[in-house]
Design an enzyme around this catalytic site. Structure first.
Site, mmCIF file in Angstrom:
data_model
loop_
_atom_site.group_PDB
_atom_site.id
_atom_site.type_symbol
_atom_site.label_atom_id
_atom_site.label_comp_id
_atom_site.label_asym_id
_atom_site.label_seq_id
_atom_site.Cartn_x
_atom_site.Cartn_y
_atom_site.Cartn_z
ATOM 1 N N TYR A 28 18.552 -25.588 20.887
ATOM 2 C CA TYR A 28 17.552 -25.535 19.824
ATOM 3 C C TYR A 28 17.670 -24.212 19.065
ATOM 4 C CZ TYR A 28 15.245 -29.262 22.547
ATOM 5 O OH TYR A 28 14.955 -30.412 23.244
ATOM 6 N N VAL A 50 4.695 -39.675 20.419
ATOM 7 C CA VAL A 50 4.070 -40.183 19.185
ATOM 8 C C VAL A 50 5.137 -40.494 18.135
ATOM 9 C CG1 VAL A 50 1.820 -39.125 19.559
ATOM 10 C CG2 VAL A 50 3.576 -37.835 18.364
ATOM 11 N N ALA A 51 6.385 -40.615 18.589
ATOM 12 C CA ALA A 51 7.475 -41.158 17.765
ATOM 13 C C ALA A 51 7.606 -40.473 16.410
ATOM 14 C CB ALA A 51 7.282 -42.672 17.588
ATOM 15 N N LEU A 70 3.337 -42.775 15.195
ATOM 16 C CA LEU A 70 2.162 -43.276 15.909
ATOM 17 C C LEU A 70 0.979 -42.357 15.641
ATOM 18 C CD1 LEU A 70 3.914 -44.351 19.228
ATOM 19 C CD2 LEU A 70 2.947 -45.855 17.468
#
Length: 303
Positions: free
Chosen positions: A52, A200-201, A205
């Site tokens: 990252y 929560v995609a 979502l």
């Protein structure tokens, strides 16, 4: 915030954890506010990776959390070799690289041990026994306490579950991607926990789904299809926020230990935290959500 045991380890992780991939230099001071807000609300599990920001994320997390190191559970990942010049990387699960990468992570994170070190990917064609040996040696040498893998490949997951001492699998899992559920009984039988990433995609979502393009996509779902499913959910959930319902659904499933959600603002993090102020899903509500968001199976990497 309640905590759950990770596998058979002595690590007890908060039900909501912070997936640190969303933190980035362009967020400026918001990064530190997000991490401090997480701490203030009982989040104790922070999940980063050496890839990252090509080390930036680990450096930021190390600097920000060094004063509370003994109070948190710190997880990172390795296996993506970006040591060569340029912006690319290559997959390298060799024993020598894994052990070298871990020590580089320790420096960036300003710590002398990692609570959970995870293989950041992997395929069944890797030298898996050599990789496992590297992790076992890192445990015996005291550099890591436990290890796991981050994978959505059933064949790789099955091999590690049968041949290693992994405590966890990090898997993309949400109402929009229920494929991991087929593996849950097996993982539960092995006392291996699931760290659910993307619960929560990527914001699909949530109410933000209606601000996204109907032509957008998440996996094979179109934006328009997702928006219709959320509208159907509202008939079932009443006043309950779809984000809260999505997180609660994930956390209802055995063997999920934590929902690792990212946040690019304090507001977003606080919305996720409010999940635990909301009444839990009833079995009828969960069954209705399963009907609205039907499960599929992994079509590849099975043998």
């Amino acid at each position: 915030m309640k905590k759950r045991r990770l596998g058979s380890s002595d690590l007890y992780v908060s039900e909501l954890s912070l997936g640190c991939m969303s933190l980035a230099p362009e967020l400026g001071n918001e990064n530190e506010k997000i991490v401090k807000t997480a701490l203030d609300h009982g989040i104790n599990y922070f999940d980063t990776a050496d890839l990252y920001g090509f080390g930036w994320n680990e450096e930021f997390i190390g600097k920000t959390l060094k004063d509370v190191r003994q109070d948190i559970i710190l997880a990172t990942k390795g296996g993506n070799d970006w040591s060569q010049p340029g912006d690319g990387w290559k997959w390298n699960p060799s024993k020598a690289y894994i052990k070298s990468a871990l020590k580089d992570s320790l420096k960036r994170l300003q710590t002398d041990y990692i609570d959970l070190y995870q293989l950041h990917g992997g395929t069944i064609d890797d030298p898996l026994d050599e990789t496992i040996e590297a992790f076992d040696e890192l445990v015996s040498e005291g550099y890591i306490r436990y290890y796991g893998i981050s994978s959505i490949r059933p064949n790789t997951i099955n091999y590690f579950a049968e041949h290693s001492n992994i405590q966890s699998i990090m898997m993309q899992y949400s109402l929009l991607d229920r494929r991991p559920e087929e593996l849950f009984p097996f993982l539960a039988s092995k006392d291996i926990s699931v760290i659910a990433r993307g619960p929560v995609a990527k914001g699909w979502l949530s109410e933000k789904a209606f601000q996204k393009s109907a032509d957008g996509k998440f996996l094979h779902h179109t934006g328009a299809d997702i928006q219709k499913k959320i509208e159907k959910s509202k008939d079932v959930l009443g006043d309950k926020n779809i984000t809260h319902a999505a997180l609660q659904y994930v956390l209802q499933q055995k063997p999920v230990a934590t929902a690792s959600a990212g946040a690019s603002s304090v507001e977003q993090l606080l919305e996720n935290i409010k999940t635990f102020e909301s009444p839990p899903l009833s079995e009828a509500e969960s069954e209705s959500l399963r009907s609205i968001f039907p499960a599929e199976i992994y079509e590849t990497h099975r043998a």
